[in-house]
Design an enzyme around this catalytic site. Structure first.
Site, PDB file in Angstrom:
ATOM      1  CB  SER A 294      -0.951  -0.058   1.208  1.00 30.61           C
ATOM      2  OG  SER A 294      -1.834   1.011   1.242  1.00 30.61           O
ATOM      3  CG  ASP A 305       7.787   5.092 -11.104  1.00 32.99           C
ATOM      4  OD1 ASP A 305       8.491   4.080 -11.304  1.00 32.99           O
ATOM      5  OD2 ASP A 305       6.542   5.076 -11.139  1.00 32.99           O
ATOM      6  CE  LYS A 319      -4.685  -2.481   0.459  1.00 37.51           C
ATOM      7  NZ  LYS A 319      -4.851  -1.049   0.198  1.00 37.51           N
TER       8      LYS A 319
END
Length: 554
Positions: A294, A305, A319
């Site tokens: 999560s 990223d 998740k």
């Protein structure tokens, strides 16, 4: 409650859930609700036995929501404190971990620092005999006892315990419950060969987590750290907003961290950092494992990223679903999956599509062959559909049947209780280590006990014999060869303990150190066993390696 009735009620509610999810025809939903109401009234009026209406409906709701995904949950008025704990990290209670020993008795295994249990006099290892007027027998589960220890802050309870290795072993403590807040950052400090690597352990993402990480980071920067490790291993996540704020400590203001998309395309929301970073250029490593989920994945994935951190460890849980709490009548609530989240490269890291189930109702992770390649800010390849894959794979300490049995049966806790009774004080709990003499002491403690555990290969040999016998291959010669191999693999308990010294030392350190310095001492003294951390220290100590990992592949 008759199981057939529960399944029947659940089936009707499941139809309602499917209609609500897939159809905009309000008449269908109204029809399903009408069927449910009529069915339930008929059962309640005419069923041959007494019906516990509340239990029946709660069970039916559970079955219905379980058909959607495991994160959509109903909380009755009695359970809303559990929901609040997810966002605040607080609950009413005495402030101690409890568990069950191999003798079947529930005990206090770790009272936390400055909590009601500790201040009242409870110590690790105390066996719970009675809570107020209720005698706690072997039949009581950990959850049964936990329910009796928890309660509204300001209320009191009397707890009778038996303290092993103590002359006055039976003691009674009056404990006044308080609001217990488990710290989001239970430990931070400096590590590495020159104590220039900062380390922050973050265990959950509550509303207070960003401030806790910020305070720890500022303190470490004041100590002159030159790099940082943020440990998110086994962090189950929490509030999305807290994840965005924590990423904001390391990247420019107005940087996109995550965006969420619900069923309605117009529901997309973009979350950006809102403050000036504290450590924009500080070399950073983030640790994850298969239990990092999560919000922990949002932080790790966003920093990956954005090419802002080296991610080290094992692939995360996967998740990518967002839940929102919605109030219900009669002080209940539902934690409902309302959106999916996408990190800066555009990828969704959800590993399981719960809307596409197999014929038998089961679900499976997205296979790697069906994942899509995305690009980080500078062009590194990353993939969707299966959690965050680390830049550097480094698995943590592995377990086996011996270590599992030692821990599950509580041998580490029992030895720690005995050790504390015989050694009232130690020097520097945060640097506690299992010496040769302590390890030999543990072997002396466990070997005469007749300790037994199932070795993995014994099950394999049993299966092998059954298969060979079924195929009529189990001749006397084959059996003799199998028996010879079994004999070659056999080791006595002392040999097995010696071969597993590192894992046992970790368990014992984690059990003994908090007896002298609470959880902080346990974390600090077990950092040497944190293999992903040691890998991070090595990479952060070699700037060329660090820069190479965060550069586009040539």
């Amino acid at each position: 409650m008759n199981r057939f009735l529960v399944i029947l009620l659940a089936s009707v509610l499941s139809v309602i859930a499917v209609d609500a999810k897939t159809s905009s025809d309000k008449s269908d939903i109204s029809q399903c609700l009408d069927i449910f109401n009529t069915l339930f009234k008929e059962v309640q009026l005419n069923y041959v036995d007494t019906l516990d209406a509340k239990k029946a409906v709660n069970t039916a709701i559970f079955y219905m929501l379980n058909e959607i995904d495991p994160y959509t949950e109903y909380y009755s008025s009695e359970d809303t404190e559990d929901l609040m704990q997810l966002s605040t990290g607080e609950y009413g209670g005495v402030g101690s971990v409890i568990n069950k020993g191999r003798d079947g008795r529930v005990r206090f295994s770790e009272p936390y620092e400055n909590t009601p249990s500790w201040k009242a006099g409870v110590r690790a290892g105390d066996i719970i005999l009675q809570i107020d007027t209720t005698k706690i027998t072997h039949e009581f589960s950990v959850s049964d006892v936990s329910e009796r220890l928890r309660g509204t802050a300001g209320t009191s309870l009397n707890v009778k315990v038996m303290r092993p290795y103590s002359e006055d072993s039976i003691m009674t403590f009056k404990i006044e419950r308080e609001k217990i807040h488990n710290p989001e950052v239970p430990y931070y400090g400096v590590t590495g060969p020159d104590n220039k690597v900062g380390y922050i352990l973050l265990t959950n993402f509550t509303e207070k987590a960003p401030q806790a990480v910020s305070d720890a980071l500022k303190n470490l920067l004041n100590q002159g750290i030159t790099s940082l490790v943020l440990d998110l291993q086994s962090n189950p996540g929490g509030l999305l907003s807290s994840a965005v704020e924590i990423v904001g400590l390391f990247v420019d203001k107005d940087t996109e961290v995550v965006r969420t998309r619900g069923r309605d395309p117009k529901s997309e929301r973009i979350y950006k950092t809102t403050r000036k970073p504290i450590a924009k250029n500080l070399p950073l490593a983030v640790l994850i494992n298969s239990a990092s989920a999560s919000s922990a994945e949002i932080v790790a994935g966003a920093l990956q990223d954005l090419d802002r951190a080296v991610i080290i460890g094992d692939r995360s849980f996967g998740k990518g679903l967002v839940q929102s709490s919605i109030a219900l009548p009669y002080e209940g609530a539902v934690k409902l999956t309302v959106a999916k989240y996408y990190i800066p490269s555009g990828r969704l890291i959800q590993a399981i599509d719960y809307s596409r189930r197999n014929a038998d109702g089961t679900v499976a992770r997205t296979p790697d062959s069906l994942t899509t390649v995305y690009k980080t800010r500078i062009g590194r390849e990353v993939r969707d559909g299966g959690g965050i894959t680390p830049d550097i794979t480094e698995k943590g300490m592995t377990s086996n049947s011996l270590l599992y049995t030692l821990q599950m049966e509580g041998w580490d806790i029992d030895f720690a209780t005995k050790f504390k009774a015989e050694h009232p004080t130690i020097d520097n709990p945060e640097q506690f280590t299992i010496t040769d003499s302590i390890f030999e002491e543990f072997k002396t403690f466990i070997i005469p006990s007749g300790f037994k555990y199932d070795k993995a290969y014994t099950t394999l040999f049993k299966t092998l014999r059954e298969g060979l016998k079924q195929e009529q291959y189990l001749t006397e010669n084959v059996e003799n060869q199998i028996a010879e191999l079994e004999a070659a693999l056999h080791r006595d308990i002392e040999e097995d303990l010696d071969l597993n010294r590192e894992g046992i030392s970790y368990l014992l350190t984690d059990a003994i150190a908090p007896r002298y310095g609470f959880r902080k001492a346990a974390i600090a003294s077990t950092l040497r066993y944190n293999e992903p951390l040691q890998k991070a220290i090595a990479i952060l100590g070699n700037r060329s390696d660090y820069d190479r990992i965060l550069s586009p592949k040539q």
